[in-house]
Design a protein around this motif. Structure first.
Motif, PDB file in Angstrom:
ATOM      1  N   HIS A  58     -57.834 -28.523 -16.396  1.00 53.46           N
ATOM      2  CA  HIS A  58     -57.980 -29.928 -15.995  1.00 53.46           C
ATOM      3  C   HIS A  58     -56.693 -30.456 -15.368  1.00 53.46           C
ATOM      4  O   HIS A  58     -56.732 -31.185 -14.373  1.00 53.46           O
ATOM      5  N   LEU A  59     -55.549 -30.099 -15.945  1.00 57.27           N
ATOM      6  CA  LEU A  59     -54.271 -30.520 -15.371  1.00 57.27           C
ATOM      7  C   LEU A  59     -54.107 -29.968 -13.954  1.00 57.27           C
ATOM      8  O   LEU A  59     -53.659 -30.671 -13.040  1.00 57.27           O
ATOM      9  N   LEU A  60     -54.476 -28.701 -13.768  1.00 59.20           N
ATOM     10  CA  LEU A  60     -54.350 -28.080 -12.453  1.00 59.20           C
ATOM     11  C   LEU A  60     -55.303 -28.717 -11.448  1.00 59.20           C
ATOM     12  O   LEU A  60     -54.939 -28.947 -10.287  1.00 59.20           O
ATOM     13  N   ALA A  94     -42.828 -16.678 -15.756  1.00 61.33           N
ATOM     14  CA  ALA A  94     -41.787 -17.630 -16.143  1.00 61.33           C
ATOM     15  C   ALA A  94     -41.910 -18.930 -15.347  1.00 61.33           C
ATOM     16  O   ALA A  94     -41.805 -20.034 -15.897  1.00 61.33           O
ATOM     17  N   ARG A  95     -42.145 -18.804 -14.047  1.00 61.56           N
ATOM     18  CA  ARG A  95     -42.299 -19.993 -13.195  1.00 61.56           C
ATOM     19  C   ARG A  95     -43.553 -20.782 -13.581  1.00 61.56           C
ATOM     20  O   ARG A  95     -43.535 -22.012 -13.620  1.00 61.56           O
ATOM     21  N   MET A  96     -44.636 -20.055 -13.913  1.00 58.61           N
ATOM     22  CA  MET A  96     -45.886 -20.698 -14.299  1.00 58.61           C
ATOM     23  C   MET A  96     -45.678 -21.530 -15.561  1.00 58.61           C
ATOM     24  O   MET A  96     -46.122 -22.677 -15.648  1.00 58.61           O
ATOM     25  N   GLU A 130     -43.946 -28.881 -17.121  1.00 60.39           N
ATOM     26  CA  GLU A 130     -43.654 -30.104 -16.371  1.00 60.39           C
ATOM     27  C   GLU A 130     -44.910 -30.970 -16.222  1.00 60.39           C
ATOM     28  O   GLU A 130     -44.857 -32.196 -16.383  1.00 60.39           O
ATOM     29  N   LEU A 131     -46.041 -30.323 -15.930  1.00 62.40           N
ATOM     30  CA  LEU A 131     -47.300 -31.072 -15.806  1.00 62.40           C
ATOM     31  C   LEU A 131     -47.668 -31.737 -17.124  1.00 62.40           C
ATOM     32  O   LEU A 131     -48.140 -32.875 -17.151  1.00 62.40           O
ATOM     33  N   ARG A 132     -47.467 -31.029 -18.227  1.00 59.73           N
ATOM     34  CA  ARG A 132     -47.783 -31.590 -19.547  1.00 59.73           C
ATOM     35  C   ARG A 132     -46.913 -32.808 -19.854  1.00 59.73           C
ATOM     36  O   ARG A 132     -47.398 -33.801 -20.394  1.00 59.73           O
ATOM     37  N   LYS A 133     -45.629 -32.702 -19.534  1.00 54.15           N
ATOM     38  CA  LYS A 133     -44.710 -33.800 -19.830  1.00 54.15           C
ATOM     39  C   LYS A 133     -45.097 -35.077 -19.106  1.00 54.15           C
ATOM     40  O   LYS A 133     -44.797 -36.166 -19.560  1.00 54.15           O
ATOM     41  N   TRP A 164     -43.647 -24.679 -14.778  1.00 57.82           N
ATOM     42  CA  TRP A 164     -44.439 -25.657 -14.023  1.00 57.82           C
ATOM     43  C   TRP A 164     -45.468 -26.350 -14.907  1.00 57.82           C
ATOM     44  O   TRP A 164     -45.637 -27.561 -14.864  1.00 57.82           O
ATOM     45  N   LEU A 165     -46.155 -25.562 -15.764  1.00 60.13           N
ATOM     46  CA  LEU A 165     -47.154 -26.149 -16.662  1.00 60.13           C
ATOM     47  C   LEU A 165     -46.505 -27.083 -17.672  1.00 60.13           C
ATOM     48  O   LEU A 165     -47.074 -28.129 -18.014  1.00 60.13           O
TER      49      LEU A 165
END
Length: 424
Positions: free
Chosen positions: A95-97, A405-407, A413-416, A410-411
Motif C-alpha cells: 500500500h505504501l508503494l 540495503a537500499r530497499m 523512509e516511507l514508513r516514517k 527507502w521503505l
C-alpha cells in the motif's frame, strides 16, 4: 495497536495537516464500525487512510498468490512460509508503494499491460479462451489477474527507479567482495537462486496447487445479456475469423470494465441490441445441454468467452440469477494435470524473471562494470584468475546485497512519513 507518525523538515505544517486529516478519517472509520469491521470483515490495518481487511491477508497467504508476488519487500526470510502478521506487513508495504507510485504519477498503459498478458499467454501456449479457463481453474478471474499484473508492473517500475537505478556498483566493490568471500562464492550464489523460489506451506509441500474440486451452479433461472455478431449468408472461413476477432476485442473491453449493456447497444446485430442484449430470466432446464453445462461454471457477473453458432458469434454475460444451487464437483484428473503443467511453466517463468541473470538491471551501470577489466591492485594475479571465472556471480551477489540495503532504507523512509495503524 501501533501508530507511526513523522513530521519532517519544511513540510512540517503540511504533514501536521495531513496527520489531522488522517486521524479524522481513522476516527470516522472507527465510528462507522465500532468493532473495526466492514460488513462481516474485520479491518486489519489502515495505511494513510487506506483500509486493509483480514480477507486481504487471508487471500495473500494462498499459495497461488504467493507464487505471483515477486517484489523484494524483505519481510519474509527466504524459504520460510509467512505468518499472517508477515503477510499483513507485506500488504502495508505494498500500500505504501502504491501510494508512492500514485504521487509520482506512475501508470502502466493499457497497451503495455496487454502486451505483458499476451506474452504470458503465448509462453504458456494457451489460446485466449484457454487462458481465461486456466485462470478460472486456479480460482482467479481475468479482471483479477489483470489487476494483479498492473500492480506488479507498476511497483516493479517504481522499485527500479527508486532502488535498482540508485544502487552504486563498481569493479572495486566486486573485487573486494570476492576477496572477502573467496571460496564461498558458489555456495552464496546457490543460496541466492534458491531464495528466488517462493516458499510453500509444509502441509502442502508435496501437493499440487491445482484444486481437486470446483464450485458449480445448477438449476434455477439465469438472466443473460448477449452480443450477437451475425455472419453473412453462405459465409466463408474468413468471415468467421473476422467476426471472432471482433468478438475477442469486445470481450476484452467487457473484461476490463466496460458496461456490457452499452457494448451490446453499440455492437450487437440482433433485435435485443436496443435493450442492452437483455434476454430476461430463463430456466436453465430448458436450455440445450451444452449451454446448460457451460453456464454451471459461471456465477453472477461473469462473462462467457465468445461462442460460435452456424450463423453468428455470440458473447454472453450473466447479469443475475434466481434459485441456483451452489454445489461442488470433482475436477477431472486429465484437466487438473493440464492446468498443473501450465501453472508449473508459469512458475518457472516467474522464477527466471526474478533470478539475477534476468532481473531488470540499470544498463549503463552494468556496462560500466563490464568494461572495467584492468587490474586494480586489490587481488593477486592468482586471485584475479579465479575472480574472472566467477565474476558474473560476484556481481549478481553484490548487486542483490546493495539493492536489499537500499530497499530497506527507502521503505524505512516511507514508513516514517506515513500514518500506519495496525488493528490486529
Amino acid at each position: 495497536m501501533r501508530t507511526t507518525r513523522a513530521h519532517r523538515g519544511p513540510w512540517y505544517m503540511k504533514r501536521a495537516l495531513f496527520f489531522l486529516l488522517g486521524c479524522f478519517l481513522i476516527f470516522s472509520l472507527t465510528k462507522i464500525s465500532a468493532a473495526t469491521e466492514i460488513g462481516s470483515d474485520r479491518v486489519a490495518a489502515v495505511v494513510n487512510g487506506e483500509v486493509i481487511l483480514e480477507s486481504d491477508v487471508k487471500k495473500h497467504k494462498q499459495p497461488l498468490m504467493r507464487s505471483f508476488l515477486s517484489l523484494p519487500l524483505g519481510v519474509v526470510p527466504p524459504g520460510k512460509w509467512p505468518t499472517e502478521r508477515e503477510i499483513l506487513e507485506e500488504l502495508i508495504i505494498i500500500h505504501l508503494l502504491e501510494q508512492e507510485a500514485k504521487k509520482k504519477g506512475l501508470k502502466i498503459e493499457d497497451r503495455i499491460l496487454d502486451a505483458s498478458l499476451e506474452s504470458i499467454r503465448k509462453r504458456n501456449n494457451l489460446s485466449e479462451d484457454q487462458f481465461v479457463l486456466h485462470l478460472s481453474g486456479i480460482g482467479m478471474s481475468y479482471p483479477e489477474y489483470r489487476k494483479l499484473m498492473r500492480r506488479q508492473l507498476t511497483l516493479n517500475r517504481l522499485i527500479s527507479a527508486e532502488v535498482a537505478q540508485k544502487v552504486p556498483l563498481s569493479e572495486e566493490d566486486a573485487q573486494q567482495f570476492f576477496k572477502n568471500h573467496k571460496g564461498e562464492i558458489d555456495d552464496l550464489h546457490n543460496k541466492l537462486i534458491e531464495s528466488m523460489t517462493p516458499a510453500r506451506p509444509q502441509t502442502e509441500a508435496k501437493q499440487p496447487e491445482i484444486p481437486k474440486t470446483r464450485e458449480i451452479y445448477v438449476g434455477g433461472q439465469v438472466r443473460l445479456r448477449q452480443i450477437t455478431l451475425k455472419l453473412p449468408p453462405g459465409h466463408k472461413r474468413a468471415d468467421m475469423e473476422r467476426a471472432m476477432a471482433q468478438a475477442r476485442e469486445i470481450y476484452k473491453e467487457a473484461m476490463t470494465g466496460a458496461d456490457f449493456a452499452q457494448l451490446a447497444k453499440r455492437y450487437s446485430k440482433d433485435h435485443l441490441a436496443s435493450s442492452g442484449g437483455d434476454l430476461g430470466f430463463m430456466d436453465t432446464k430448458n436450455m440445450v445441454p451444452a449451454l446448460q453445462k457451460m453456464l454451471q461454471r459461471f456465477k453472477d457477473g461473469d462473462l462467457i468467452p465468445p461462442l460460435t453458432s452456424p450463423d453468428a458469434v455470440v458473447i454472453f454475460y450473466i447479469a443475475d440469477s434466481k434459485n441456483r444451487v451452489k454445489k461442488v464437483e470433482n475436477i477431472p484428473e486429465k484437466e487438473r494435470k493440464q492446468l498443473e503443467e501450465q501453472l508449473n511453466k508459469q512458475r518457472e517463468n516467474v522464477k527466471k524473471k526474478n533470478t539475477p541473470d534476468t532481473a531488470e538491471k540499470p544498463d549503463e551501470k552494468e556496462e560500466e562494470v563490464k568494461g572495467n577489466e584492468k587490474s586494480l591492485g586489490i587481488l593477486t594475479p592468482e586471485e584475479e584468475k579465479e575472480y574472472r571465472k566467477v565474476r558474473r556471480k560476484v556481481i549478481e551477489l553484490i548487486r542483490t546485497e546493495k539493492i536489499q540495503a537500499r530497499m530497506k532504507e527507502w521503505l524505512d523512509e516511507l514508513r516514517k512519513n506515513s500514518i500506519i495503524e495496525v488493528k490486529i
